[in-house]
Design a protein around this motif. Structure first.
Motif, PDB file in Angstrom:
ATOM      1  N   PRO A  32       0.823  -1.213   0.000  1.00 57.81           N
ATOM      2  CA  PRO A  32       0.000   0.000   0.000  1.00 57.81           C
ATOM      3  C   PRO A  32       0.861   1.269   0.000  1.00 57.81           C
ATOM      4  N   TYR A 134       7.776  -8.154   4.559  1.00 58.08           N
ATOM      5  CA  TYR A 134       7.376  -9.456   5.098  1.00 58.08           C
ATOM      6  C   TYR A 134       8.240 -10.604   4.608  1.00 58.08           C
TER       7      TYR A 134
ATOM      8  N   LEU B  49       1.876 -12.574   7.131  1.00 59.83           N
ATOM      9  CA  LEU B  49       2.138 -12.456   5.699  1.00 59.83           C
ATOM     10  C   LEU B  49       3.137 -13.499   5.205  1.00 59.83           C
ATOM     11  N   VAL B  50       3.936 -14.034   6.117  1.00 57.54           N
ATOM     12  CA  VAL B  50       4.951 -14.997   5.714  1.00 57.54           C
ATOM     13  C   VAL B  50       4.304 -16.355   5.443  1.00 57.54           C
ATOM     14  N   GLN B  52       0.731 -17.471   4.930  1.00 61.86           N
ATOM     15  CA  GLN B  52      -0.502 -16.711   4.781  1.00 61.86           C
ATOM     16  C   GLN B  52      -1.761 -17.371   5.321  1.00 61.86           C
ATOM     17  N   LEU B  63       8.440 -12.702  11.946  1.00 59.26           N
ATOM     18  CA  LEU B  63       7.646 -11.508  11.649  1.00 59.26           C
ATOM     19  C   LEU B  63       6.355 -11.511  12.466  1.00 59.26           C
ATOM     20  N   TYR B  92       0.684  -3.042   5.439  1.00 57.53           N
ATOM     21  CA  TYR B  92       0.633  -4.331   4.740  1.00 57.53           C
ATOM     22  C   TYR B  92      -0.573  -4.479   3.815  1.00 57.53           C
ATOM     23  N   GLY B  93      -1.492  -3.516   3.833  1.00 59.53           N
ATOM     24  CA  GLY B  93      -2.666  -3.613   2.962  1.00 59.53           C
ATOM     25  C   GLY B  93      -3.801  -4.388   3.618  1.00 59.53           C
ATOM     26  N   PHE B  95      -4.996  -7.108   2.989  1.00 61.71           N
ATOM     27  CA  PHE B  95      -4.778  -8.553   3.050  1.00 61.71           C
ATOM     28  C   PHE B  95      -4.332  -9.005   4.444  1.00 61.71           C
TER      29      PHE B  95
END
Lengths: 184, 142
Positions: A32, A134, B49-50, B52, B63, B92-93, B95
């Protein structure tokens, strides 16, 4: 007739979705941050903790911020390419050493070569969170105006540089009249 | 004998199902039980995120530990749940949330189940209408 047509149509729609799904990479999460101002940070440098490296140091010119760590296999893969870029003065590269051991990281740079103008040491990963990191290696393209132009997640290669970074750099330099001739 | 082994299987299944209760999170609980409850709820709603398909509560990725630390700190500093999710989404958005917000990018995601529910309803009423028009055949019982 239509009772046979409908299942075939449903199958067709499903096939389109599945075919599309096969070409998508679920591991890639778009950032983002693209188009926004780069998150500000100030961290001690990796090699000399008495010096700092921050977002301010990167202002005023196109540059890369490369997130790396010695525990990251992809970082070792791309390291040679980063060295070549540094040798050819392709673009200034800054490093963000992410959740690493300082001595191991310094040793890695001394053995494999140091393509970075400087690396910031982000031992507890707080700056990396601000940048939405990430999975190393991640490479951010930072614009002359301090905005995040692009983020590449995976080892950097010449092909990716030419296909993904260069078009964006040309576009950016048209807007901000930077001398991208040096970059080619 | 079989009853005994069935019992053992049941016990082991039950044990398997509770495994998520033995949290990955090695940090001590927050002193304030309300905050601890909010913390537990939040970290179950945030995607790692790693890896998912795991929440940051389930994942032992470094993380995920960093993000748990971030959530803990923000909670103890008095941030609201909304502030914490906004903080994470900015980085991170959408998601990163297991329940992403309804917006221009996610309307298909949220709308598709409703769309199919609608289709199902149409098919259902159609079948009912067709069947309703058929004469009841007494001979064809259960």
């Amino acid at each position: 007739m239509s009772r046979y047509l409908i299942p075939v149509m449903i199958l067709g729609v499903l096939a389109i979705f599945f075919a599309r799904g096969l070409t998508l990479n679920p591991g890639y999460v778009p950032s983002p941050l693209i188009g926004k101002e780069a998150p500000s940070f100030k961290l001690p440098q990796l090699k000399d903790p008495s010096l700092t490296l921050g977002s301010e140091d990167m202002l005023g010119r196109l540059s890369l911020l490369n997130v790396w760590a010695t525990w990251c296999v992809g970082c070792r893969q791309e390291h040679q390419y980063l060295n070549e870029m540094a040798q050819n003065n392709t673009i200034p590269i800054y490093g963000l050493n992410w959740k690493d051991d300082r001595a191991t990281a310094v040793n890695w740079l001394n053995t494999l070569g140091d393509p970075y103008i400087a690396s910031a040491f982000d031992g507890d990963g707080r700056v990396a969170i601000d940048w939405g990191v990430y999975g190393a290696p991640e490479t951010f393209l930072i614009g002359q105006d301090g905005s995040v132009i692009y983020k590449h997640i995976a080892p950097l290669t010449n092909e990716i540089w030419e296909m993904e970074f260069m078009p964006l750099i040309r576009e950016h330099c048209q807007k901000f009249s930077c001398s991208y001739g040096d970059l080619e | 004998m079989t009853r005994c082994s069935n019992f053992l299987i049941m016990i082991s299944c039950a044990a398997l199902m509770t495994s998520t209760v033995w949290a990955i999170d090695a940090e001590p609980e927050l002193e304030n039980p309300t905050l601890q409850a909010r913390y537990r709820l939040l970290i179950n709603e945030i995607r790692c995120l790693v890896c998912q398909n795991q929440s940051i509560a389930d994942s032992n990725a470094p993380l995920a530990a960093d993000l748990r630390r971030e959530v803990r700190e923000m909670i103890t500093e008095g941030s609201t749940d909304k502030e914490i999710t906004t903080f994470l989404v900015a980085r991170y958005g959408d998601f990163v949330l297991y329940r992403p917000p309804f917006n221009a990018r996610t309307w298909v995601l949220w709308g598709t189940p409703l769309f199919f529910l609608g289709i199902g309803f149409l098919v259902f009423t159609r079948i009912l209408r067709v069947r309703g028009n058929q004469p009841i055949d007494e001979g064809e019982g259960m």
